[in-house]
Design a protein around this motif. Structure first.
Motif, PDB file in Angstrom:
ATOM      1  N   SER A 105     -13.275 -39.650  35.536  1.00 36.72           N
ATOM      2  CA  SER A 105     -12.578 -38.380  35.723  1.00 36.72           C
ATOM      3  C   SER A 105     -12.727 -37.962  37.180  1.00 36.72           C
ATOM      4  CB  SER A 105     -13.170 -37.301  34.802  1.00 36.72           C
ATOM      5  OG  SER A 105     -12.556 -36.056  35.038  1.00 36.72           O
ATOM      6  N   GLY A 106     -11.645 -37.494  37.776  1.00 36.08           N
ATOM      7  CA  GLY A 106     -11.745 -37.084  39.169  1.00 36.08           C
ATOM      8  C   GLY A 106     -10.457 -36.504  39.701  1.00 36.08           C
ATOM      9  N   LEU A 107     -10.479 -36.213  40.994  1.00 35.01           N
ATOM     10  CA  LEU A 107      -9.335 -35.644  41.691  1.00 35.01           C
ATOM     11  C   LEU A 107      -8.969 -36.524  42.874  1.00 35.01           C
ATOM     12  CD1 LEU A 107     -10.513 -31.915  41.834  1.00 35.01           C
ATOM     13  CD2 LEU A 107      -8.658 -32.789  40.420  1.00 35.01           C
ATOM     14  N   SER A 108      -7.680 -36.564  43.196  1.00 41.59           N
ATOM     15  CA  SER A 108      -7.200 -37.247  44.391  1.00 41.59           C
ATOM     16  C   SER A 108      -6.357 -36.263  45.178  1.00 41.59           C
ATOM     17  CB  SER A 108      -6.356 -38.478  44.031  1.00 41.59           C
ATOM     18  OG  SER A 108      -7.120 -39.418  43.311  1.00 41.59           O
ATOM     19  N   GLY A 109      -6.515 -36.273  46.488  1.00 31.89           N
ATOM     20  CA  GLY A 109      -5.759 -35.342  47.315  1.00 31.89           C
ATOM     21  C   GLY A 109      -5.282 -35.974  48.601  1.00 31.89           C
ATOM     22  N   SER A 110      -4.216 -35.425  49.141  1.00 31.52           N
ATOM     23  CA  SER A 110      -3.719 -35.839  50.447  1.00 31.52           C
ATOM     24  C   SER A 110      -3.176 -34.619  51.171  1.00 31.52           C
ATOM     25  CB  SER A 110      -2.628 -36.911  50.303  1.00 31.52           C
ATOM     26  OG  SER A 110      -1.464 -36.360  49.725  1.00 31.52           O
ATOM     27  N   TRP A 111      -3.299 -34.636  52.483  1.00 32.01           N
ATOM     28  CA  TRP A 111      -2.752 -33.567  53.295  1.00 32.01           C
ATOM     29  C   TRP A 111      -2.528 -34.076  54.711  1.00 32.01           C
ATOM     30  CZ3 TRP A 111      -7.805 -33.874  51.774  1.00 32.01           C
ATOM     31  CH2 TRP A 111      -8.796 -33.881  52.760  1.00 32.01           C
ATOM     32  N   GLY A 115      -1.194 -34.044  62.603  1.00 28.31           N
ATOM     33  CA  GLY A 115      -0.099 -35.003  62.586  1.00 28.31           C
ATOM     34  C   GLY A 115      -0.407 -36.306  61.883  1.00 28.31           C
ATOM     35  N   LYS A 116      -1.580 -36.408  61.255  1.00 22.58           N
ATOM     36  CA  LYS A 116      -1.970 -37.647  60.577  1.00 22.58           C
ATOM     37  C   LYS A 116      -2.295 -37.377  59.113  1.00 22.58           C
ATOM     38  CE  LYS A 116      -3.921 -39.752  64.767  1.00 22.58           C
ATOM     39  NZ  LYS A 116      -5.117 -40.379  65.370  1.00 22.58           N
ATOM     40  N   PRO A 117      -1.984 -38.342  58.235  1.00 16.89           N
ATOM     41  CA  PRO A 117      -2.297 -38.146  56.813  1.00 16.89           C
ATOM     42  C   PRO A 117      -3.787 -38.300  56.551  1.00 16.89           C
ATOM     43  CG  PRO A 117      -1.362 -40.324  57.164  1.00 16.89           C
ATOM     44  CD  PRO A 117      -1.269 -39.603  58.478  1.00 16.89           C
ATOM     45  N   ARG A 118      -4.312 -37.458  55.677  1.00 19.69           N
ATOM     46  CA  ARG A 118      -5.705 -37.534  55.244  1.00 19.69           C
ATOM     47  C   ARG A 118      -5.740 -37.719  53.735  1.00 19.69           C
ATOM     48  NH1 ARG A 118      -9.702 -35.116  58.261  1.00 19.69           N
ATOM     49  NH2 ARG A 118     -11.037 -35.923  56.574  1.00 19.69           N
ATOM     50  N   ARG A 119      -6.714 -38.482  53.264  1.00 23.79           N
ATOM     51  CA  ARG A 119      -6.866 -38.709  51.837  1.00 23.79           C
ATOM     52  C   ARG A 119      -8.268 -38.320  51.407  1.00 23.79           C
ATOM     53  NH1 ARG A 119      -4.318 -44.801  51.206  1.00 23.79           N
ATOM     54  NH2 ARG A 119      -2.290 -44.380  52.199  1.00 23.79           N
ATOM     55  N   TRP A 120      -8.375 -37.942  50.138  1.00 22.27           N
ATOM     56  CA  TRP A 120      -9.667 -37.497  49.599  1.00 22.27           C
ATOM     57  C   TRP A 120      -9.747 -37.820  48.117  1.00 22.27           C
ATOM     58  CZ3 TRP A 120     -10.270 -33.894  45.690  1.00 22.27           C
ATOM     59  CH2 TRP A 120     -11.587 -33.453  45.442  1.00 22.27           C
ATOM     60  N   ASN A 137       0.416 -29.126  53.708  1.00 21.19           N
ATOM     61  CA  ASN A 137       1.106 -30.007  52.763  1.00 21.19           C
ATOM     62  C   ASN A 137       0.142 -30.665  51.773  1.00 21.19           C
ATOM     63  OD1 ASN A 137       3.626 -29.514  53.983  1.00 21.19           O
ATOM     64  ND2 ASN A 137       3.252 -31.125  55.508  1.00 21.19           N
ATOM     65  N   LEU A 138      -0.774 -29.874  51.263  1.00 19.44           N
ATOM     66  CA  LEU A 138      -1.783 -30.394  50.338  1.00 19.44           C
ATOM     67  C   LEU A 138      -1.150 -30.788  48.999  1.00 19.44           C
ATOM     68  CD1 LEU A 138      -4.793 -30.873  49.598  1.00 19.44           C
ATOM     69  CD2 LEU A 138      -4.860 -28.479  48.835  1.00 19.44           C
ATOM     70  N   GLN A 139      -1.474 -32.014  48.558  1.00 17.64           N
ATOM     71  CA  GLN A 139      -1.047 -32.522  47.258  1.00 17.64           C
ATOM     72  C   GLN A 139      -2.296 -32.994  46.512  1.00 17.64           C
ATOM     73  OE1 GLN A 139       2.115 -32.584  46.113  1.00 17.64           O
ATOM     74  NE2 GLN A 139       3.069 -31.824  47.988  1.00 17.64           N
TER      75      GLN A 139
END
Length: 269
Positions: A105-111, A115-120, A137-139
Motif C-alpha cells: 500500500s502506498g502513494l505515488s506522486g509527480s510534480w 522546470g524539471k519533473p520530480r517523482r515521489w 502541477n501535483l499529481q
C-alpha cells in the motif's frame, strides 16, 4: 510543449507498472495440500514474463503477511532474495489452511520543480514532510495491491480466508485447496469489504513458456460480486484483476489503483 510532454511521461510512469501485461507478479508454493504433524513448504516469489519462471526480477517480501489456520500471524524462515526471485520456507505447525500474501500500500506522486519533473513514492504519513506544499502541477495516486496463495495442512478450514475489508479481495466460496480439473469453483470479490460487480479477472494456467498462446480465461463478477470458473486441466493457475476508483485516503490523491493476484493449484481428478 516539451515541458508538458515530460510531465505527462512522468505521470504515465506512475500508472504503467500496474498495467504492464508482460510482467506478472506471483507466489508459488512447492505444495498446496499436505498432511503431517510438522510439514514444511518452500515458496518462490517473483515478477516474470513467463508463468512460473524466474526471468525478470524478484518479488519483494517487505510486506509479507502469513495468516495461520487459527487467524494468528506466523513468520517465514530462511528468507532470501536473489537476482530473479525471492524465496522463503514456511513451517505448517497447525492443521488447517494458511493464507500467504504480500500486501503493498502506498502513494505515488509527480510534480514540476524548476522546470524539471520530480517523482515521489511514500505513505500518507510521509506525504506532508516529503512533498512540497506548493508543488506545481501535483499529481498523486494511491495504490493497494495483494499477491497471495493458499496452503492447507490436513483438513481445510476458512479462518484465514476471511476478508480484511481493505482494497480488492477474493473470498473463496469453493475452498482454494479443493480445486479439481473439470469442476467449477466459485468466488466472491470484495472492494473494501463490499461485493464488487463488474470486476474482470484474467485466469492463466502456468507453463506459458512452452505454448504459443496464453489460453487465458476471462471471468466477470455478477451483481453479487461473484464469478465461477471451470478448470480445463490440472496445474498451477494465476488469477489477476485490477480496478480504479476515487476512494482515496488522502485528499490530494485523485485516484486509487487496486490490484489482486492469486496462485491456485488445480489437481487432477
Amino acid at each position: 510543449m516539451k515541458r508538458s510532454l515530460i510531465l505527462a511521461a512522468a505521470i504515465a510512469s506512475l500508472i504503467a507498472p500496474f498495467g504492464a501485461a508482460a510482467h506478472k507478479a506471483w507466489l508459488r508454493p512447492s505444495q498446496t495440500v499436505l498432511a503431517g504433524t510438522d510439514p514444511w513448504i518452500t515458496v518462490d516469489a517473483a515478477v516474470s514474463n513467463d508463468l512460473f519462471y524466474f526471468n525478470h526480477v524478484p518479488l519483494r517480501l517487505d510486506n509479507l503477511v502469513i495468516t495461520a489456520p487459527d487467524g494468528s500471524q506466523v513468520q517465514p524462515q530462511n528468507q532470501a532474495s536473489g537476482k530473479y526471485r525471492s524465496v522463503f520456507d514456511l513451517q505448517l505447525a497447525q492443521q488447517g489452511t494458511y493464507r500467504v500474501a504480500v500486501v503493498n500500500s502506498g502513494l505515488s506522486g509527480s510534480w514540476e520543480e524548476n522546470g524539471k519533473p520530480r517523482r515521489w513514492r511514500g505513505t500518507p504519513a510521509t506525504f506532508a514532510t516529503e512533498v512540497p506544499k506548493d508543488a506545481k502541477n501535483l499529481q498523486v495516486s494511491q495504490s493497494l495491491g495483494r499477491v497471495e496463495t493458499f496452503v492447507t495442512n490436513g483438513s481445510p478450514n476458512d479462518t484465514a480466508l476471511k476478508a480484511t475489508g481493505q482494497g480488492l479481495e477474493l473470498v473463496p466460496l469453493t475452498h482454494p485447496n479443493d480445486l479439481f480439473a473439470g469442476e467449477a469453483a466459485k468466488f466472491r470479490v470484495l472492494v473494501d469489504g463490499k461485493p464488487a460487480a463488474g470486476v474482470e479477472f484474467e485466469i492463466v494456467r502456468g507453463e506459458t513458456r512452452y505454448r504459443n498462446a496464453q489460453d487465458e480465461i476471462k471471468a466477470v463478477t455478477d451483481a453479487n460480486g461473484e464469478f465461477s470458473v471451470t478448470w480445463p486441466e490440472a496445474g498451477m493457475y494465476w488469477l489477476e484483476a485490477s480496478r480504479q476508483d476515487d476512494k482515496t485516503s488522502l485528499p490530494q490523491a485523485r485516484q486509487r489503483r487496486l490490484s489482486y493476484v492469486a496462485t491456485l493449484e488445480v489437481l487432477p481428478q
